[in-house]
Write an enzyme that holds these catalytic residues in place. Structure first.
Site, PDB file in Angstrom:
ATOM      1  N   TRP A  36       2.342   8.187  -2.442  1.00 47.92           N
ATOM      2  CA  TRP A  36       3.757   8.395  -2.786  1.00 47.92           C
ATOM      3  C   TRP A  36       3.873   9.276  -4.035  1.00 47.92           C
ATOM      4  CZ3 TRP A  36       6.933   7.176  -6.951  1.00 47.92           C
ATOM      5  CH2 TRP A  36       8.317   7.283  -6.705  1.00 47.92           C
ATOM      6  N   HIS A  61       1.747   3.593  -9.009  1.00 54.73           N
ATOM      7  CA  HIS A  61       1.549   2.166  -9.326  1.00 54.73           C
ATOM      8  C   HIS A  61       2.677   1.655 -10.234  1.00 54.73           C
ATOM      9  CE1 HIS A  61      -2.196   2.258  -7.287  1.00 54.73           C
ATOM     10  NE2 HIS A  61      -2.868   2.910  -8.210  1.00 54.73           N
ATOM     11  N   LEU A  63       9.850 -21.258  -4.042  1.00 53.68           N
ATOM     12  CA  LEU A  63       8.926 -20.324  -3.383  1.00 53.68           C
ATOM     13  C   LEU A  63       7.521 -20.410  -3.989  1.00 53.68           C
ATOM     14  CD1 LEU A  63       8.694 -17.695  -1.512  1.00 53.68           C
ATOM     15  CD2 LEU A  63       9.051 -16.421  -3.627  1.00 53.68           C
ATOM     16  N   ASP A 115       0.824  -1.213   0.000  1.00 53.98           N
ATOM     17  CA  ASP A 115       0.000   0.000   0.000  1.00 53.98           C
ATOM     18  C   ASP A 115       0.857   1.262   0.000  1.00 53.98           C
ATOM     19  OD1 ASP A 115      -2.452   1.302   0.008  1.00 53.98           O
ATOM     20  OD2 ASP A 115      -2.489   1.461   2.194  1.00 53.98           O
TER      21      ASP A 115
HETATM   22  C1  IPE Z   1      -5.441  -2.657   0.158  1.00 55.67           C
HETATM   23  O1  IPE Z   1      -5.129  -1.320  -0.042  1.00 55.67           O
HETATM   24  C2  IPE Z   1      -5.464  -3.381  -1.153  1.00 55.67           C
HETATM   25  C3  IPE Z   1      -4.190  -3.530  -1.843  1.00 55.67           C
HETATM   26  C4  IPE Z   1      -3.025  -3.130  -1.402  1.00 55.67           C
HETATM   27  C5  IPE Z   1      -4.253  -4.211  -3.086  1.00 55.67           C
HETATM   28  P1  IPE Z   1      -6.271  -0.197  -0.142  1.00 55.67           P
HETATM   29  O2  IPE Z   1      -5.583   1.092  -0.344  1.00 55.67           O
HETATM   30  O3  IPE Z   1      -7.272  -0.573  -1.164  1.00 55.67           O
HETATM   31  O4  IPE Z   1      -6.938  -0.292   1.279  1.00 55.67           O
HETATM   32  P2  IPE Z   1      -7.791   0.772   2.074  1.00 55.67           P
HETATM   33  O5  IPE Z   1      -8.859   1.245   1.125  1.00 55.67           O
HETATM   34  O6  IPE Z   1      -6.888   1.881   2.462  1.00 55.67           O
HETATM   35  O7  IPE Z   1      -8.316   0.018   3.246  1.00 55.67           O
HETATM   36  C1  IPE Z   2      -1.866   0.244  -3.217  1.00 51.84           C
HETATM   37  O1  IPE Z   2      -1.642   1.602  -3.279  1.00 51.84           O
HETATM   38  C2  IPE Z   2      -2.183  -0.361  -4.556  1.00 51.84           C
HETATM   39  C3  IPE Z   2      -3.572  -0.777  -4.701  1.00 51.84           C
HETATM   40  C4  IPE Z   2      -4.485  -0.715  -3.779  1.00 51.84           C
HETATM   41  C5  IPE Z   2      -3.942  -1.299  -5.992  1.00 51.84           C
HETATM   42  P1  IPE Z   2      -2.829   2.653  -3.203  1.00 51.84           P
HETATM   43  O2  IPE Z   2      -3.276   2.974  -4.588  1.00 51.84           O
HETATM   44  O3  IPE Z   2      -3.904   2.206  -2.299  1.00 51.84           O
HETATM   45  O4  IPE Z   2      -2.078   3.893  -2.608  1.00 51.84           O
HETATM   46  P2  IPE Z   2      -2.608   4.876  -1.479  1.00 51.84           P
HETATM   47  O5  IPE Z   2      -2.947   4.025  -0.290  1.00 51.84           O
HETATM   48  O6  IPE Z   2      -3.793   5.570  -2.029  1.00 51.84           O
HETATM   49  O7  IPE Z   2      -1.456   5.777  -1.233  1.00 51.84           O
HETATM   50 MG    MG Z   3      -4.170   2.411  -0.293  1.00 57.53          MG
END
Ligand code: IPE
Ligand code: IPE
Ligand code: MG
Length: 255
Positions: A22, A34, A128, A17
């Site tokens: 970032w 991403h 793995l 996450d």
């Molecule tokens: C959790 O992150 C899902 C992934 C990392 C794929 P999210 O960014 O979607 O989670 P919430 O919404 O902050 O709980």
């Molecule tokens: C995690 O990063 C990736 C996915 C959930 C696909 P986020 O896109 O949730 O990044 P933040 O949490 O908004 O920074």
């Molecule tokens: Mg997130």
């Protein structure tokens, strides 16, 4: 389970996450995060392999992530395909056994075919166990597993062992260590059954900056923890002589 067995780090799961924040901190669109984040994945897979971890499960797209803008979702699909194309050879060379858990019906056909091909090619590999959770939700996995069981065993009560054997991929087992990057302290519907007794580690580092070095430090931190699984620590067991246990019972008036 003895204390040596408790210390084994067999299964690490990661909530990758922090990509969007970032990028935004750097005045870039979320998808830039991403893209950078996807470039980190292979170094962490390598680090897990180097640490002797048996299974690594990475949260790449949740059932809830469907609510994101279509353009962002499309970029995530493209990055998954690109990752698989780029890493396919390395996965095979390192004898990594690859699988996806989750609902991937909405992925483009060529990506679904690529996943199926890599899963088939690597299914007997003994290295793995690398699992991508994509279109994945922990509650959905539990519901699917229960329904699967009911369908095959009408009228039979469900046991924990039955439940485990009906999960999407029973072979990945319980999670020993769950890492979440990005600074938030939540599970976000990830591997709800499997994390029942996982050690939790929340890192402030946002995923695009997560490194093999930090991964290794977190694994070392895990080794220093005591997992009691509801019992008492090993030293407490040794210290409680029969005599002191008996006198305690006396104080409580039970003897
Ligand atoms: C959790 O992150 C899902 C992934 C990392 C794929 P999210 O960014 O979607 O989670 P919430 O919404 O902050 O709980
Ligand atoms: C995690 O990063 C990736 C996915 C959930 C696909 P986020 O896109 O949730 O990044 P933040 O949490 O908004 O920074
Ligand atoms: Mg997130």
């Amino acid at each position: 389970m003895n204390s040596e067995e408790n210390k084994k780090l067999k299964h690490v799961a990661i909530i990758m996450d922090g990509n969007g924040r970032w990028a935004q901190e750097r005045n870039h669109p979320r998808v830039w995060g991403h893209i950078r984040g996807s470039q980190v994945v292979s170094s962490i897979v390598q680090a897990a392999d180097d640490c002797g971890v048996e299974a690594l499960t990475l949260y790449a797209f949740s059932t809830e992530n469907w609510s994101r803008p279509v353009t962002e979702v499309k970029v995530l699909f493209k990055l998954l395909k690109k990752f698989l194309q780029k890493e396919r050879e390395r996965i095979i060379k390192n004898r990594i056994s690859f699988r996806v858990i989750g609902d991937i019906d909405n992925l483009p056909n060529d990506t679904q075919n690529l996943i199926a091909e890599i899963e088939e090619t690597t299914k007997e590999f003994e290295g793995l166990k690398l699992t991508f959770a994509f279109g994945y939700g922990g509650r959905k996995e539990i519901i699917d597993s229960v329904n699967n069981f009911i369908q095959n065993n009408p009228g039979k009560p469900l046991s924990e062992e039955d439940m485990e054997s009906c999960l999407y991929r029973p072979e990945i087992g319980d999670v020993d260590l769950l890492i979440r990057t990005g600074g938030d302290h939540r599970i976000s519907n990830y591997l709800l059954w499997q994390v029942a007794y996982a050690e939790l580690y929340f890192s402030q580092t946002k995923w695009p900056e997560f490194s093999a070095n930090e991964f290794q430090c977190i694994c070392e931190n895990f080794m220093s923890r005591e997992r009691r699984f509801g019992s008492v620590s090993a030293t407490d067991c040794l210290g409680s002589s029969k005599k002191s246990a008996a006198s305690n019972l006396k104080v409580l008036g039970t003897k």
